[in-house]
Design an enzyme around this catalytic site. Sequence first.
Site, PDB file in Angstrom:
ATOM      1  N   LYS A  87       0.889   9.163  10.248  1.00 29.12           N
ATOM      2  CA  LYS A  87       0.310   7.869   9.924  1.00 29.12           C
ATOM      3  C   LYS A  87      -0.913   7.877   8.872  1.00 29.12           C
ATOM      4  O   LYS A  87      -1.382   7.025   8.137  1.00 29.12           O
ATOM      5  CB  LYS A  87       0.108   6.998  11.078  1.00 29.12           C
ATOM      6  CG  LYS A  87       1.441   6.299  11.715  1.00 29.12           C
ATOM      7  CD  LYS A  87       0.880   5.262  12.776  1.00 29.12           C
ATOM      8  CE  LYS A  87       2.101   4.811  13.144  1.00 29.12           C
ATOM      9  NZ  LYS A  87       3.053   5.597  14.012  1.00 29.12           N
ATOM     10  N   GLU A 105      -3.182  -4.090  12.715  1.00 22.81           N
ATOM     11  CA  GLU A 105      -2.494  -4.547  13.860  1.00 22.81           C
ATOM     12  C   GLU A 105      -1.893  -3.196  14.659  1.00 22.81           C
ATOM     13  O   GLU A 105      -1.626  -2.285  13.816  1.00 22.81           O
ATOM     14  CB  GLU A 105      -1.600  -5.494  13.786  1.00 22.81           C
ATOM     15  CG  GLU A 105      -0.147  -4.955  13.344  1.00 22.81           C
ATOM     16  CD  GLU A 105       0.009  -4.389  12.090  1.00 22.81           C
ATOM     17  OE1 GLU A 105      -0.920  -4.608  10.955  1.00 22.81           O
ATOM     18  OE2 GLU A 105       0.818  -3.195  11.895  1.00 22.81           O
ATOM     19  N   SER A 165       7.804  14.119  12.832  1.00 24.75           N
ATOM     20  CA  SER A 165       6.903  12.960  12.322  1.00 24.75           C
ATOM     21  C   SER A 165       5.436  13.142  13.229  1.00 24.75           C
ATOM     22  O   SER A 165       4.397  12.748  12.476  1.00 24.75           O
ATOM     23  CB  SER A 165       7.341  11.591  12.536  1.00 24.75           C
ATOM     24  OG  SER A 165       7.742  11.320  13.873  1.00 24.75           O
TER      25      SER A 165
END
Length: 394
Positions: free
Chosen positions: A89, A111, A377
């Site tokens: 991310k 968010e 990930s």
Amino acid sequence: MSYFVDENGYYGDFGGAFIPEMLYPNVKELGEQYLKVMSDPSFIEEFEALLKDYVGRPTPLYFAKRLSEKYQTNIYLKREDLNHTGAHKINNTIGQILMAQRLGKKRIIAETGAGQHGVATATVCALMGLECIVYMGEIDIARQAPNVARMKMLGATVIPALSGSRTLKDATNEAIRDWINNPVDTHYIIGSVVGPHPYPDMVARFQSVISEEIKIQLLEKEGRSNPDYVIACVGGGSNAAGAFYHYLDEESVKLIAVEAAGKGVDSGESAATSILGEEGIIHGSKTLLMQTKDGQIIEPYSISAGLDYPGVGPLHAHLCKTKRAEFIAVTDDEAMKAGLELCRLEGVIPAIESSHALAIFNVKKFKKEDIVVLNLSGRGDKDLNTYINYFGFE
Ligand SMILES: *Cc1c(COP(=O)(O)O)cnc(C)c1O
């Protein structure tokens, strides 16, 4: 056939920007500027320097010898779990914070559901000294206390969303409301390849560093830059978009997207959007989503917080419809077993999201000569309690 976004923000039938009129100026400004900014040499230089020295890129492409022996094929893991903050991310939030600075924004909103994107956003805001406001459903705040604490330590303000089911979609509504009220000085950092155009394309481009590196690393190790398969888990779809990006037009490279089936596709507790979803509009784009006959969003379920999303980005809806990528759903149980297996075979504790991708080896058989790249990930530190409760280690 193109798998890249067209000038109107569409991937085939999916995408676009379905937003309230009051958001037009913000989204239009970003749509007009993002490609210009991203192609500016000073932007590229700063982005690459931060990815290298702050995030720790390039991440290794690791040949998983024992896992490969077990499944009688050749498995490479792209180690996004080794990034600063523990997942892919951060690639996107670094890109977007630099974008916000170039656009003269002083205030960042985001968010978050499980809190991973909130932490990655709070991290880059601290890095750049920008104000950070994270909207999070009241229920999620209670469920994800460690990530709330991380955001606060990093200096972010966490505002609870008190309406509706008090989860991710309500937090998204609050963030959009904030953006409408603060159009001039605020940038909204979206955490996956979702939202109105240009977000899906912009986020995919920031994450595309993953496949850019795979190509170079695989060429060094195998004498060819194209594997036979690239595999990634899909929540909104950003790590998969990054791992697939430079292979989209290489038809010899097969792409596999692994979704969360939760307790089973037909159990009523699932997040397998490509199977259960239908065309509709969510978070400002036309895509596949889980909805009732009258268009209400169905609450998704997965043991993994990062895959617990009722939609999928428009690029993935297109890859699914055109069959460019194969979509496979695996259950909580299959994922947890695969996660533990990686611990025992390779000494790597994966995020439960990534464990879903790993479960592919029990679902699909690969050939002995195949080269399979799996995007790992994230790391499993954040999931230790879920693993402990599931397996009952004491
Ligand atoms: C958030 C998250 C995901 C799911 O998001 P995508 O946008 O689908 O990549 C997957 N893995 C990890 C480790 C995450 O934190």
